[in-house]
Motif scaffolding. Structure first.
Motif, PDB file in Angstrom:
ATOM      1  N   THR A 190       0.848  -1.187   0.000  1.00  0.00           N
ATOM      2  CA  THR A 190       0.000   0.000   0.000  1.00  0.00           C
ATOM      3  C   THR A 190       0.882   1.235   0.000  1.00  0.00           C
ATOM      4  OG1 THR A 190      -0.052   0.187   2.409  1.00  0.00           O
ATOM      5  CG2 THR A 190      -1.715  -1.240   1.371  1.00  0.00           C
ATOM      6  N   ARG A 191       0.286   2.361  -0.305  1.00  0.00           N
ATOM      7  CA  ARG A 191       1.046   3.616  -0.276  1.00  0.00           C
ATOM      8  C   ARG A 191       1.491   3.942   1.156  1.00  0.00           C
ATOM      9  NH1 ARG A 191      -1.509   7.608  -4.997  1.00  0.00           N
ATOM     10  NH2 ARG A 191      -0.424   6.485  -6.670  1.00  0.00           N
ATOM     11  N   TYR A 192       0.696   3.544   2.133  1.00  0.00           N
ATOM     12  CA  TYR A 192       1.091   3.714   3.534  1.00  0.00           C
ATOM     13  C   TYR A 192       2.393   2.955   3.794  1.00  0.00           C
ATOM     14  CZ  TYR A 192       0.695   3.482   8.674  1.00  0.00           C
ATOM     15  OH  TYR A 192       0.931   3.571  10.018  1.00  0.00           O
ATOM     16  N   ASP A 193       2.473   1.713   3.297  1.00  0.00           N
ATOM     17  CA  ASP A 193       3.688   0.905   3.481  1.00  0.00           C
ATOM     18  C   ASP A 193       4.867   1.474   2.699  1.00  0.00           C
ATOM     19  OD1 ASP A 193       2.646  -0.950   5.238  1.00  0.00           O
ATOM     20  OD2 ASP A 193       1.966  -2.306   3.655  1.00  0.00           O
ATOM     21  N   ILE A 194       4.609   1.946   1.481  1.00  0.00           N
ATOM     22  CA  ILE A 194       5.701   2.492   0.666  1.00  0.00           C
ATOM     23  C   ILE A 194       6.279   3.738   1.326  1.00  0.00           C
ATOM     24  CG2 ILE A 194       6.275   3.558  -1.553  1.00  0.00           C
ATOM     25  CD1 ILE A 194       4.266   1.647  -2.863  1.00  0.00           C
ATOM     26  N   ILE A 195       5.413   4.564   1.903  1.00  0.00           N
ATOM     27  CA  ILE A 195       5.912   5.745   2.618  1.00  0.00           C
ATOM     28  C   ILE A 195       6.792   5.325   3.784  1.00  0.00           C
ATOM     29  CG2 ILE A 195       5.263   7.713   4.054  1.00  0.00           C
ATOM     30  CD1 ILE A 195       2.774   8.034   2.283  1.00  0.00           C
ATOM     31  N   GLU A 196       6.347   4.319   4.558  1.00  0.00           N
ATOM     32  CA  GLU A 196       7.173   3.866   5.678  1.00  0.00           C
ATOM     33  C   GLU A 196       8.472   3.231   5.179  1.00  0.00           C
ATOM     34  OE1 GLU A 196       6.959   1.027   9.631  1.00  0.00           O
ATOM     35  OE2 GLU A 196       5.200   2.147   8.970  1.00  0.00           O
ATOM     36  N   GLY A 197       8.387   2.486   4.073  1.00  0.00           N
ATOM     37  CA  GLY A 197       9.612   1.939   3.490  1.00  0.00           C
ATOM     38  C   GLY A 197      10.573   3.036   3.092  1.00  0.00           C
ATOM     39  N   TYR A 198      10.018   4.145   2.583  1.00  0.00           N
ATOM     40  CA  TYR A 198      10.840   5.288   2.181  1.00  0.00           C
ATOM     41  C   TYR A 198      11.495   5.937   3.389  1.00  0.00           C
ATOM     42  CZ  TYR A 198      12.082   8.907  -1.251  1.00  0.00           C
ATOM     43  OH  TYR A 198      12.767   9.738  -2.103  1.00  0.00           O
ATOM     44  N   MET A 199      10.793   5.956   4.527  1.00  0.00           N
ATOM     45  CA  MET A 199      11.376   6.500   5.758  1.00  0.00           C
ATOM     46  C   MET A 199      12.646   5.745   6.146  1.00  0.00           C
ATOM     47  SD  MET A 199       8.000   6.785   8.149  1.00  0.00           S
ATOM     48  CE  MET A 199       6.512   7.644   7.659  1.00  0.00           C
ATOM     49  N   GLY A 203      15.072   6.740  -1.199  1.00  0.00           N
ATOM     50  CA  GLY A 203      14.757   6.398  -2.584  1.00  0.00           C
ATOM     51  C   GLY A 203      15.908   5.676  -3.265  1.00  0.00           C
ATOM     52  N   ILE A 204      16.558   4.773  -2.530  1.00  0.00           N
ATOM     53  CA  ILE A 204      17.734   4.070  -3.060  1.00  0.00           C
ATOM     54  C   ILE A 204      17.302   2.757  -3.706  1.00  0.00           C
ATOM     55  CG2 ILE A 204      20.037   3.215  -2.535  1.00  0.00           C
ATOM     56  CD1 ILE A 204      19.565   6.265  -2.121  1.00  0.00           C
ATOM     57  N   PRO A 205      17.302   2.661  -5.041  1.00  0.00           N
ATOM     58  CA  PRO A 205      16.799   1.465  -5.726  1.00  0.00           C
ATOM     59  C   PRO A 205      17.461   0.179  -5.261  1.00  0.00           C
ATOM     60  CG  PRO A 205      17.234   3.230  -7.295  1.00  0.00           C
ATOM     61  CD  PRO A 205      17.771   3.691  -5.981  1.00  0.00           C
ATOM     62  N   PHE A 206      18.761   0.217  -4.991  1.00  0.00           N
ATOM     63  CA  PHE A 206      19.489  -0.977  -4.567  1.00  0.00           C
ATOM     64  C   PHE A 206      18.872  -1.553  -3.301  1.00  0.00           C
ATOM     65  CE2 PHE A 206      22.993  -2.939  -2.141  1.00  0.00           C
ATOM     66  CZ  PHE A 206      23.404  -3.898  -3.047  1.00  0.00           C
ATOM     67  N   TYR A 207      18.495  -0.700  -2.356  1.00  0.00           N
ATOM     68  CA  TYR A 207      17.887  -1.175  -1.115  1.00  0.00           C
ATOM     69  C   TYR A 207      16.514  -1.790  -1.379  1.00  0.00           C
ATOM     70  CZ  TYR A 207      21.408   1.804   1.227  1.00  0.00           C
ATOM     71  OH  TYR A 207      22.570   2.397   1.662  1.00  0.00           O
ATOM     72  N   TRP A 208      15.716  -1.121  -2.202  1.00  0.00           N
ATOM     73  CA  TRP A 208      14.370  -1.617  -2.494  1.00  0.00           C
ATOM     74  C   TRP A 208      14.413  -2.943  -3.266  1.00  0.00           C
ATOM     75  CZ3 TRP A 208       9.647   0.507  -1.040  1.00  0.00           C
ATOM     76  CH2 TRP A 208       9.707   1.756  -0.411  1.00  0.00           C
ATOM     77  N   SER A 209      15.500  -3.178  -3.979  1.00  0.00           N
ATOM     78  CA  SER A 209      15.588  -4.407  -4.792  1.00  0.00           C
ATOM     79  C   SER A 209      15.604  -5.676  -3.944  1.00  0.00           C
ATOM     80  CB  SER A 209      16.847  -4.369  -5.674  1.00  0.00           C
ATOM     81  OG  SER A 209      18.030  -4.523  -4.888  1.00  0.00           O
ATOM     82  N   PHE A 210      15.885  -5.553  -2.651  1.00  0.00           N
ATOM     83  CA  PHE A 210      15.956  -6.723  -1.779  1.00  0.00           C
ATOM     84  C   PHE A 210      14.605  -7.118  -1.184  1.00  0.00           C
ATOM     85  CE2 PHE A 210      20.444  -5.124  -1.211  1.00  0.00           C
ATOM     86  CZ  PHE A 210      21.033  -6.171  -1.901  1.00  0.00           C
TER      87      PHE A 210
END
Length: 471
Positions: A190-199, A203-210
């Protein structure tokens, strides 16, 4: 498929199809996707590709150059004895290439510039004395040590002065781009989760890739950061050690800034770190700013008074939670999900995400084209009035000021009586500071909007997560 980066890819392609040789520098924070951008744009069109070795000595760097020449099809049996000879070998490879445009990609260039290696002089001789005079060379250099790129290439006062024809600063992903990336990888967050993930991840793609399918965000953070074999568990030390040859002073400054949400002045940094007010400290601050870890902030009404804020999301999360996880709880984030500790943290972290999406906030308010400056302001108490901490002020050239209140919740936000009293105090204190010279509007930034109950009519405008996710 590469996410975002349309503007950057277009600039690289225009350089490729240019009728003259181009010298392109792609720079930005470590793990932000610089190498991926270049390789995805040119795929099999690279005539020569090489990457510097982290903290490798001169002999090791030259051996690696020889190996890259062999991979490119150049017949070489021994390592070059100097960088002048290394670039001579590269010239020979380019001469023999039958490709219309010779694309030379040198990644992690700062590591090639070892002490007393004369690397920059050799690069200057290669470009000025040979490559720039042709019409078929596209030289692309990258570096995570952004300060090296800025100081040795962009601010070069010698032969490389104004020689870089294209400067491409690669920004971290926005919330919109993180959402597209998750959709591409089949993760339903959800966008709520994506915002918390961003916290946490920025916005580092390498981190999100995991992040893995089938796991909640909390489970992903546990396995990625808090598990003993988590891929980002030790990222903090790797991050600063890989960027700076002598990272101790950099880490000192980062640790000091991490203790103060509103930032520190240069004098406060000196006092907290026990460092001298010298050129060394100036270099450290400039390097951290160039690499995107800290941001310079002017004081409201006193632009000459500047402070520095730590803005790297992963670093801030590390200092707040990872470093303090002394019990080595591998499910720490899942266990903390409903805790007061997390609830207090998300409020502060959401404010930072909002600062990182100022363009989207201004666009949502319809003031994207209005010249404005953004400040934080701490108004001290007086004998008559309470103090006021205003986290975001948008000071606009159209004689209006927005006080932005950021509230992070998993439902519509209910404006309480306490909120209304706090907002009234902030408004009156700000008007006092401005001597009533501008109108003040209250903007509330939330995830799901404001519930039309309670004291909601004290808010003049609102921004929601949907606005923050705009392109």
């Amino acid at each position: 498929m590469i996410i975002g980066r349309d503007k950057e890819q277009q600039e690289l392609r225009e350089a490729y199809f240019s009728e003259e040789s181009k010298f392109v520098a792609v720079y930005g924070r470590r793990r932000v996707g610089k190498t991926y951008l270049v390789r995805q744009t040119f795929k099999d069109s690279l005539t020569f590709s090489h990457s510097g070795q982290a903290k490798g000595a001169l002999a090791e760097q030259l051996f690696g150059w020889k190996s890259s020449l062999k991979d490119a099809g150049y017949d070489v049996t021994k390592s070059p004895s100097s960088w002048l000879e290394a670039f001579d070998m590269l010239k020979d490879l380019i001469r023999k290439s039958e490709e219309k445009k010779k694309v030379v990609f040198i990644d992690e260039m700062p590591w090639l510039d070892t002490p007393r290696s004369n690397f920059v002089n050799a690069l200057e001789f290669f470009w000025n004395g040979w490559a720039s005079g042709r019409d078929d060379v596209l030289l692309i250099v990258c570096g995570s040590a952004t300060s090296w790129i800025v100081n040795k290439l962009f601010r070069n006062h010698g032969g490389l002065h104004n020689r870089v024809t294209n400067q491409i600063y690669l920004q971290p992903f926005t919330l919109h781009e993180c959402e597209l990336y998750m959709q591409q990888r089949g993760l339903s967050l959800t966008r709520y989760d994506i915002i918390e993930g961003y916290m946490i991840l920025g916005g580092i793609p390498f981190y999100w890739s995991f992040l893995e399918k089938g796991k909640s965000l909390a489970q992903n953070i546990d396995s990625l950061i808090f598990a003993e074999d988590g891929k980002l568990r030790y990222e903090f030390s790797e991050l600063y050690n890989s960027l700076f040859r002598n990272p101790d002073n950099y880490i000192k400054v980062v640790l000091a800034l991490g203790q103060c949400q509103s930032g520190l002045t240069r004098e406060e940094i000196i006092n907290k770190c026990g460092m001298a007010s010298s050129g060394t400290l100036t270099t450290v601050i400039e390097d951290l700013e160039n690499c995107g870890f800290i941001r310079k902030v002017a004081a409201f009404g006193r632009k000459s008074q500047q402070s520095y804020m730590l803005i790297d999301n992963y670093t801030l999360f590390y200092l707040k939670f990872i470093k303090k996880n002394t019990e080595n709880d591998e499910s720490f984030w899942s266990h903390s999900y409903q805790s007061p500790l997390r609830r207090a943290w998300v409020g502060i972290a959401f404010e930072r995400v909002c600062f990182q999406h100022l363009r989207q906030i201004k666009q949502a308010l319809g003031i994207g084209g209005v010249v404005s400056t953004v400040y934080s302001l701490n108004i001290p108490p007086t004998e008559v009035h309470r103090g006021a901490q205003i986290d975001m002020i948008i000071d606009r050239a159209d004689n209006m000021v927005n006080i932005c209140e950021m509230k992070y919740s998993n439902d519509e936000y209910v404006v309480t009586k306490d909120d209304a009293m706090s907002i009234a105090n902030k408004t009156s204190r700000l008007l006092e500071v401005m001597k009533n010279r501008k109108s003040v509007a209250i903007t509330m930034v939330t995830v799901y909007g404001i519930a039309h109950m309670g004291y909601w009519n004290t808010i003049q405008s609102e921004v929601t997560a949907d606005n923050l996710f705009m392109e």
